[in-house]
Design an enzyme around this catalytic site. Structure first.
Site, short mmCIF file in Angstrom:
data_model
loop_
_atom_site.label_atom_id
_atom_site.label_comp_id
_atom_site.label_asym_id
_atom_site.label_seq_id
_atom_site.Cartn_x
_atom_site.Cartn_y
_atom_site.Cartn_z
N LYS A 53 -44.63 62.48 -17.72
CA LYS A 53 -43.79 61.46 -17.97
C LYS A 53 -42.52 62.06 -17.29
CE LYS A 53 -46.27 60.40 -22.61
NZ LYS A 53 -46.33 60.63 -23.81
N GLN A 97 -43.85 63.59 -28.52
CA GLN A 97 -45.17 64.00 -28.23
C GLN A 97 -46.07 64.06 -29.06
OE1 GLN A 97 -46.71 62.92 -25.03
NE2 GLN A 97 -48.57 63.38 -25.67
N ASP A 120 -42.04 54.68 -28.15
CA ASP A 120 -43.49 54.10 -28.08
C ASP A 120 -44.06 53.11 -29.53
OD1 ASP A 120 -44.72 55.60 -27.28
OD2 ASP A 120 -44.54 57.82 -28.52
#
Ligand code: NAD
Length: 281
Positions: A53, A97, A120
């Protein structure tokens, strides 16, 4: 033989476009979009995802803030960090994460992220917005799948679609997005009876269950479009999807490979969501 739906090709085209838009954004505003990625503990797979990422952000000109916290970080400490980032003007997107260590509630952490920075799209506010079809962000993997279908001119309208797997990050939002595109969707899961009967009637089949080569040719309709989300490590170290690629590619009209199908799209959609969040500030 099925045509390959290449996530590499589509992802490269999307990233080029995002890079151009980031350049224009910087010229106009005088600062870059910023993404903060928090990693708690040292799960090796998570470390790889976070690294990828970070690299992808740099490639398109997004500033990436990597925050690495030790395994023993408490829920309160993590909430405090998120609160700080919610108020930080340089940070437009926040991603924690997953999975988190067992002593931290993922639900509480997701709910602590400002919905405006929730790139997200896991926050209940954003999930609700997706449900009513009025959203800023889409979860990255299903959004990437829609991008693949659009790029390859797969018309979803009126088609019979089956999604296997009902996770909050892939299966459920996939069902909503295919419905929004006017598909008729059946969401299948571990308790579904007569699974092959359903999959055999699907024009578009999306598989996200985490079981290597689970979907075999006899479960697939002739000419179906097959999207394989699964990423499974086989005992020989190779990666496999949830679909038995060798068998199914002879029957499908289009199919995503693993690797190189859905995978590359996920991070690309994260970059797009970060840019969207920055633009909306
Ligand atoms: P998950 O692991 O949370 O849940 C699995 C789902 O599969 C459940 O809803 C369960 O009901 C269903 N399932 C399990 N066995 C089944 C069976 N025999 N028949 C029908 N349904 C069954 O799901 P997830 O987090 O969406 O992950 C699924 C796969 O997708 C994993 O391999 C994961 O690594 C992969 N994944 C890939 C990406 C990507 O970027 N390519 C992103 C997310 C997940």
């Amino acid at each position: 033989m099925a045509e390959l739906i290449s996530g590499k090709v589509v992802s490269a085209a999307c990233r080029e476009k995002i890079k151009r838009e980031v350049d224009a954004f910087k010229t106009e505003r005088g600062y870059a979009p910023g993404l903060a990625v928090i990693l708690v503990g040292n799960n090796p797979a998570s470390e790889v995802y976070v690294r990828n990422k970070h690299k992808a952000c740099l490639e398109v000109g997004i500033t990436s803030y990597q925050i690495e916290l030790p395994e023993e970080t408490t829920e309160e400490e993590l909430l405090k960090k998120i609160d700080e980032l919610n108020g930080d003007a340089c940070v437009h997107g926040i991603l924690v994460q997953l999975p988190l260590p067992k002593h931290i509630s993922e639900e509480r952490i997701i709910e602590a992220i400002s919905p405006k920075k929730d790139v997200d799209a896991f926050h209940p506010v954003n999930v609700g917005k997706i449900t009513v079809g009025n959203y800023q962000f889409l979860p990255c993997t299903p959004a990437g799948i829609i991008e693949l279908l659009d790029f390859y001119n797969v018309d979803v309208s009126g088609k019979s679609c089956a999604v296997i797997g009902r996770s909050n990050i892939v299966g459920k939002p996939m069902m909503l997005l295919l419905t929004e595109k006017n598909g008729t969707v059946t969401l299948c899961h571990s308790r579904t009876k007569n699974l092959s009967q359903i999959t055999k009637s699907a024009d578009i089949l999306v598989v996200a269950i985490g079981k290597p080569k689970f979907v075999t040719a006899d479960m697939v309709k002739d000419g179906a479009v097959v999207i394989d989300v699964g990423i499974n490590r086989l005992p020989d170290g190779k990666l496999s999807g949830d679909v038995d690629f060798e068998g199914v590619e002879k029957k499908a009209s289009m199919i995503t490979p693993v690797p190189g199908g859905v995978g590359p799209m996920t991070i690309t959609m994260l970059l797009r969501n970060t840019l969207t969040a920055a633009k909306q500030k």
